[in-house]
Design an enzyme around this catalytic site. Structure first.
Site, PDB file in Angstrom:
ATOM      1  N   CYS A  64     -17.864   7.007   3.372  1.00 26.35           N
ATOM      2  CA  CYS A  64     -16.509   7.231   2.848  1.00 26.35           C
ATOM      3  C   CYS A  64     -15.663   8.060   3.804  1.00 26.35           C
ATOM      4  CB  CYS A  64     -16.590   7.920   1.486  1.00 26.35           C
ATOM      5  SG  CYS A  64     -14.967   8.308   0.791  1.00 26.35           S
ATOM      6  N   ARG A  67     -13.338  11.620   2.139  1.00 28.81           N
ATOM      7  CA  ARG A  67     -14.069  12.723   1.523  1.00 28.81           C
ATOM      8  C   ARG A  67     -13.353  14.065   1.519  1.00 28.81           C
ATOM      9  NH1 ARG A  67     -19.680  12.520   4.428  1.00 28.81           N
ATOM     10  NH2 ARG A  67     -18.799  10.947   5.831  1.00 28.81           N
ATOM     11  N   TRP A 233      -8.490   6.154  -4.223  1.00 28.60           N
ATOM     12  CA  TRP A 233      -7.391   5.206  -4.046  1.00 28.60           C
ATOM     13  C   TRP A 233      -7.723   4.358  -2.821  1.00 28.60           C
ATOM     14  CZ3 TRP A 233      -6.181  10.578  -4.103  1.00 28.60           C
ATOM     15  CH2 TRP A 233      -6.185  11.193  -2.852  1.00 28.60           C
ATOM     16  N   GLU A 238      -8.788  -1.907   3.592  1.00 28.84           N
ATOM     17  CA  GLU A 238      -9.772  -2.498   2.676  1.00 28.84           C
ATOM     18  C   GLU A 238      -9.223  -3.791   2.089  1.00 28.84           C
ATOM     19  OE1 GLU A 238     -10.253   1.452   0.355  1.00 28.84           O
ATOM     20  OE2 GLU A 238     -12.198   0.461   0.239  1.00 28.84           O
TER      21      GLU A 238
HETATM   22  N1  ARG Z   1     -13.836  -1.679  -0.254  1.00 32.09           N
HETATM   23  C1  ARG Z   1     -13.805  -1.848  -1.667  1.00 32.09           C
HETATM   24  C2  ARG Z   1     -12.682  -2.828  -2.038  1.00 32.09           C
HETATM   25  O1  ARG Z   1     -11.976  -3.249  -1.187  1.00 32.09           O
HETATM   26  C3  ARG Z   1     -13.582  -0.537  -2.392  1.00 32.09           C
HETATM   27  C4  ARG Z   1     -14.526   0.576  -2.005  1.00 32.09           C
HETATM   28  C5  ARG Z   1     -14.023   1.940  -2.414  1.00 32.09           C
HETATM   29  N2  ARG Z   1     -12.760   2.232  -1.794  1.00 32.09           N
HETATM   30  C6  ARG Z   1     -12.037   3.326  -2.042  1.00 32.09           C
HETATM   31  N3  ARG Z   1     -10.905   3.449  -1.422  1.00 32.09           N
HETATM   32  N4  ARG Z   1     -12.454   4.266  -2.855  1.00 32.09           N
HETATM   33  O2  ARG Z   1     -12.470  -3.156  -3.176  1.00 32.09           O
END
Ligand code: ARG
Length: 370
Positions: A64, A67, A233, A238
């Site tokens: 992560c 953090r 968030w 991602e």
């Molecule tokens: N990578 C995952 C997604 O795209 C989520 C993982 C957690 N990500 C976060 N920003 N807390 O759905």
């Protein structure tokens, strides 16, 4: 001696020292925990231990990048809930609290820990995720959800068949299995548009606001919480560089490139790279426009550097998984790329669990990249 007692003691000592408790308090609590373990074979965390333990678990999550904010995690204690219906309502409350009208709050809900008699599990990978339907013309929706979507259908759920159907929540408590449809108004979503290129909006892309991971176990002081959904968030990449872009996910780069009028006649025009950047610009712009919290990867990396500094100042070692910490877009533009991290596993932490339903081993077919 007793492995549970060893882990409990290690945790209580670390947790109570971090919380600034005196040695007498630590000794008193250790006596209590030892007696509980001798009598019952297990022990129960106080809310304070649960809350701080969960925050430590976030702090120790090597993959992560977010953090820095570990101390802000809001913990809902739902260990007493027994009925899947009541657990589902707690999950709805989690979503409502975490969403917070777009100003997303990192939140974790803890259900009953695993015991000899009982193990509760949420079968979803995330509380909110889009279905993936296998059709003769390929998968409609999110291919990553294909196996779980089939499970939901076997349980009697029927989706609309659109690429953006939100899956139901599936809760297992021992032998009992129940599924629940999330109320539409609880699921905040953002339609994706580009600040300059109008044609991007026509692709009809969207993503949900709150990623609530729900299939990992939270391990604190030897106690295993098998249902402990948590969220932060999103970081833009991602969504913009993985969920919507991966050839084995929504695979939108060719359509984005065409919407931007890029030349796709050769790999060497770098149309994929240009489409990636603009898709991430669009995701960031759209979340901002709808007042939904999101972070870009440069800011996130800078926040992570600050986290590293604070941890060093607190005399703690920062562990990390470099392969996950580098963002998938412009990794070498962040300090993380040029740093090294020990990927040691430190407790408390979150761990992957066995998938509770049968699914073919997910293997990426290299031909999707052609
Ligand atoms: N990578 C995952 C997604 O795209 C989520 C993982 C957690 N990500 C976060 N920003 N807390 O759905």
């Amino acid at each position: 001696m007793n492995p549970l007692w060893d882990e409990a003691r290690t945790f209580i000592e670390a947790c109570y020292r971090e919380l600034g408790k005196c040695e007498a308090d630590i000794e008193r609590r250790l006596d209590e925990v030892r007696h509980q373990i001798q009598r019952d074979g297990t022990y129960e965390h106080t809310f304070e231990e649960l809350e701080h333990g969960a925050r430590m678990a976030w702090r120790n999550s090597n993959r992560c990048i977010g953090r820095l904010f570990w101390q802000s995690l809001h913990v809902f204690d739902r260990r007493h809930l027994r009925e899947p219906q009541a657990m589902f309502e707690a999950i709805c409350e989690h979503l409502r609290f975490a969403r917070n009208g777009g100003k997303i709050r990192p939140t974790l809900t803890v259900f009953a820990p695993a015991s000899r008699e009982r193990e509760v599990r949420i079968w979803n990978h995330q509380i909110v995720r889009y279905a993936g339907y296998e059709t003769p013309h390929g998968i409609v929706g999110d291919p990553a959800s294909a196996a779980f979507t089939r499970v939901c259908q076997d349980l009697g759920w029927r989706g609309q068949g659109s690429p953006w159907d939100v899956l139901p929540v599936v809760i297992a408590d021992g032998g009992a299995l129940a599924w629940f449809e999330l109320p539409r108004d609880l699921v905040l979503e953002v339609p994706i548009e580009h600040p300059e290129h109008r044609s991007i909006a026509d692709l009809g892309l969207r993503w949900y606001a709150v990623p609530v991971l729900s299939d990992m176990a939270l391990i604190i002081g030897g106690i295993r919480y098998t249902a402990a959904p948590f969220n932060g968030w999103y970081m833009v990449t991602e969504i913009g560089a993985r969920n919507l872009a991966d050839p084995f996910r929504y695979n939108m780069l060719p359509a984005v490139a065409d919407a931007l009028g890029l030349d796709r006649s050769s790999d060497a025009t770098l149309w994929r790279d240009r489409a990636l950047v603009e898709l991430n610009v669009a995701v960031l712009h759209s979340f901002r426009k709808h007042n939904v919290t999101i972070v870009d990867h440069h800011t996130a990396a800078r926040q992570f550097a600050y986290f590293e500094q604070l941890e060093r100042d607190a005399n703690r070692r920062v562990t990390g998984d470099w392969t996950w910490l580098i963002p998938p877009l412009s990794p070498a533009a962040t300090h993380i790329f040029h740093s090294g991290y020990d990927n040691d596993f430190v407790l408390p932490n979150f761990v992957r669990q066995r998938r509770p339903y049968p699914a073919p081993h997910l293997r990426i077919d290299p031909s999707v990249f052609r």
